[in-house]
Enzyme design. Structure first.
Site: not given
Lengths: 442, 331
Positions: A69, A99, A184, A237, A310
């Site tokens: 983050r 991200n 994704h 994933h 993840d």
């Protein structure tokens, strides 16, 4: 630095299929000697000796899907807390999603993340760069220059690259630089309003569903584009039987395709959300039991190349809300190994195969050297106790975020020591920062 | 007023002598005795509400807050009347979604209200599970007045009371629930309640308005009204919300009414004494024809509203009385 000898270990090296009692000598941060034939008494040098007491010694784990983050939301996770969390979980290499805020879609930002990570210096951190500018799914980023500055792959993170034209060009262009495009895999139109897998559980809870086929639809489309372009494609994933079967067939066909999964998809099913447990709200959502079993089978037969945590730190404000408003995701670095070890304890996988999915499997996908115990390689190691009974306690995570669906659950397996380039970066016995509850009944 | 709930042994049980929980969050998980207990009490309140003097003192000194995060007139009014007729103090709070967006979270709101020591919170929220989340954070009793597409337990109870008073029983009845089951909390609560009470439930809707796996909740699925209504005792119509009418779920209002709107003709296949229900507010000419809705011999729609007040009185009485009892469990 004095050389270090790790003796009395169960050596696990998926790279050479080594599973034997032996010792490992580290000199100048690199593995000098390894194997059952390392005769401890014959070493004349002045070495520091670590008696592993029969514990497993394996390459440090390689986690190919982690969210930080920092920059932007440091109250949830910094690059420092991320690294402390990782090494406490036995992870010595991470690849971070782009991200953040700002989004990592520019050479200067890739270098910024690399520099910040090196200042902490507990592990190898490799950033992914955004596949499209500002993750908008429209214009390609500067793939070549980003790759040259260290980006190990290209992805729009938690967003699917939805436009088939954009995906086609990404696959074609990135293949020039030998980098994978990481998807994704979820058809966004089918997932737009949903927050749980469509079916009885979502219906009973009154939650809008996402049909499980949203995953295989995107993967089948992408596989067609891989056939067209020859680009390197990685599905993140994977969580459904249909998607795994599609990848199994694509691999048999010889397409340059890989995939990973995350522990919640083989350890939990959709029932974990009952009671509106927002910590079990994930993206993709937890699936039916039949899909969970297919993930286990896919890991066992090698269709699934890697297990990634993840890791997705979220704060209370993102989770203590009604289920559909909760931000999806769970932290996972510190539960990666104990939850994955259940596959071995249940007899679904051999220990060496599991370690392969956690080390060389992902390293190979990203073109990284690590993940083996070869002489001459960096001494990135984990020493762990595979059978040790533990109770997952999120309050004790080193991650700044505590959003784990495994909190309070019993598990088997614990990291004893983590070594990065010969230096001990996590030592359970020296770890007095937290209560030692499990030692009480040791 | 009779004293409703005698304190029992320390272990809460569903023996029909009381409602064993502190909250009413949903029908799922209740038992037949729990439901019968509430319906029996509500029967008494129907009579009380028909008297000139309707006021009791059961809830004297108790505070009830109607906390509505979603607009509602009839449910809020019904709870307000129920609280006042039991002698409680009732406060209405409408929290518009815009003020929530300004930053105060659901839990902030809950903690703020909790600090004012209410005895019961009646909560409606647009998100499934929101009322349960709120109930975990407050000390008082919480009644779910509708959460997202999850449950609306007092609606199911008032429907059951209405049917029971007309038919004398619920067991063995054939009930057809027709319309937008997918987005309906009323449908889910009714499916649970009717199944617990031994009625047989069918759902009738186009596949676009049926949630996946609904048959696993023990209902028969029909896509046309002719087979869905054949031989049924009760027809429950659901409201089709305007935003779902145009193109995304059904092609047009006209087409929806043609295939799923309840009119005299479609009703022919039901039992001759079949009764018609609707949770309101009705879209006349969309899901129900006015001739059928206003047919006093068959339509229970106005009676449902009357039963609503009685059922909510029974629920409030049970919960607020339970608060002082050690055996009352969180639902």
């Amino acid at each position: 630095m004095r050389p270090t000898l790790y003796k009395n270990a169960r050596l696990l090296d998926p790279g050479t299929r080594l599973d034997a009692k032996g010792a490992l000598l580290v000199r100048d941060g690199r593995i000098a000697e390894v194997g059952p034939a390392v005769f401890v008494d014959a070493i004349q040098e002045d070495v520091e000796v670590v008696d592993c007491g029969g514990r497993c010694l394996a390459p440090g784990l390689v986690d190919m899907r982690v969210q930080t983050r920092e920059p932007g939301e440091e109250h949830m996770e910094t690059l420092a807390s991320l690294q402390h969390s990782a090494v406490a979980g036995g992870v010595t290499t991470v690849a971070t999603l782009p991200n953040t805020n700002p989004i990592i879609d520019d050479v200067s930002l890739v270098e910024f993340v690399e520099r910040l990570a090196q200042e902490v210096g507990l592990l190898n951190l490799h950033p992914y760069a955004a596949a499209t500018k500002r993750l908008k799914g429209e214009e390609m980023t500067e793939i070549g220059m980003l790759a040259a500055s260290g980006a190990v792959g290209f992805t729009d993170g938690t967003k699917a690259i939805a436009d088939p034209v954009v995906m086609r060009r990404l696959l074609s262009y990135a293949s020039m630089f030998g980098k994978p495009v990481i998807q994704h895999p979820e058809e966004p139109a089918l997932a737009r309003e949903g927050c749980a897998t469509e079916g009885e559980t979502a219906t009973r809870l009154g939650l809008p569903g996402i049909p499980a086929c949203a995953e295989v639809m995107m993967i089948e489309r992408d596989l067609s584009l891989v056939r067209l372009t020859g680009g390197r494609y990685h599905a993140a994933h994977v969580s459904t039987a249909a998607a795994i079967e599609a990848i199994r067939r694509a691999k048999a066909e010889g397409l340059p395709v890989t995939c990973d999964t995350a522990p919640p998809y083989f350890a939990l099913n959709e029932l974990a959300v009952v009671g509106y447990r927002t910590f079990a709200r994930l993206s993709p959502p937890l699936r039916a039991e039949s899909d969970r079993r297919a993930v286990v089978a896919g890991l066992a037969d090698g269709t699934i190349d890697a297990i990634a945590s993840d890791h997705n730190p979220e704060d209370q404000d993102s989770k203590r809300v009604p289920f559909a408003q909760a931000v999806p995701g769970a932290v996972g670095l510190e539960t990666l190994l104990p939850i994955s070890l259940a596959l071995v304890h249940e007899g679904a996988m051999q220990l060496l195969d599991l370690i392969e999915r956690l080390t060389v499997g992902p390293a190979r996908i990203l073109g990284l050297e690590g993940g083996t115990l070869a002489a001459g390689a960096w001494a990135d190691l984990v020493v762990f106790e595979p059978d040790r009974a533990v109770r997952i306690d999120a309050a004790r995570f080193r991650s700044k975020s505590k959003n784990s669906p495994f909190d309070g659950k019993p598990a088997q397996g614990r990291v004893w020591r983590t070594v990065y380039r010969g230096r001990t970066v996590f030592d359970l016995d020296a770890d007095d920062s937290r209560p030692r509850r499990e030692h009480a009944h040791a | 007023m009779t004293s409703a709930i005698a304190p029992g042994p320390a272990t809460a049980s569903s023996d029909g002598s009381r409602y064993p929980y502190r909250h009413l969050l949903g029908i799922e998980g209740l038992t037949r005795p729990d439901i019968n207990f509430l319906l029996d009490r509500a029967d008494g309140f129907v009579e009380q509400n028909r008297q000139v003097d309707k006021k009791a003192s059961t809830l004297r000194g108790r505070t009830l807050i109607n906390l509505f995060f979603e607009n509602s007139t009839r449910t809020r009014t019904s709870f307000e009347l129920a609280g006042k007729r039991l002698g409680g103090d009732v406060i209405n709070m409408s929290v518009s979604t815009s003020s929530i967006k300004k930053g105060e979270t659901l839990i902030d709101t809950a903690m703020t209200l909790n600090a004012m020591h209410p005895d019961a919170l009646v909560v409606r929220h647009a998100e499934s599970g929101a009322v349960q989340l709120l109930a975990e954070k407050v000390n008082c009793s919480v009644i779910n007045a509708g959460d997202g597409s999850h449950e609306h337990p007092t609606q199911a109870l008032l429907d059951a009371l209405t049917i029971r008073r007309r038919k004398g029983h619920l067991e063995g009845l054939e009930v057809a629930i027709c319309g937008d089951v997918s987005h309906s909390r009323v449908a889910r609560s009714n499916i649970h309640l009717l199944s617990i009470m031994g009625a047989r439930v069918r759902v009738v809707a186009p596949p676009t308005l049926l949630p996946s796996g609904i048959e696993r909740m023990g209902v028969a699925v029909h896509h046309d009204m002719a087979s869905g209504l054949a031989g049924c005792d009760i027809v429950m119509m659901l409201r089709l919300q305007t935003e779902r009418m145009k193109g995304s779920y059904v092609p047009s209002i006209r087409e929806y009414f043609r295939y799923y709107g309840l009119d005299e003709e479609k009703l022919q296949v039901a039992k001759p004494d079949a009764l018609i229900m609707h949770p309101g507010p009705m879209n006349r000419g969309v899901e129900i024809d006015s001739l059928v809705a206003d047919d006093i011999s068959r339509s229970l729609i106005r009676e449902q509203v009357e039963m609503g007040v009685a059922v909510r009185m029974a629920v409030l009485e049970a919960l607020v009385t339970n608060q002082t009892e050690p055996w009352a469990k969180n639902q």
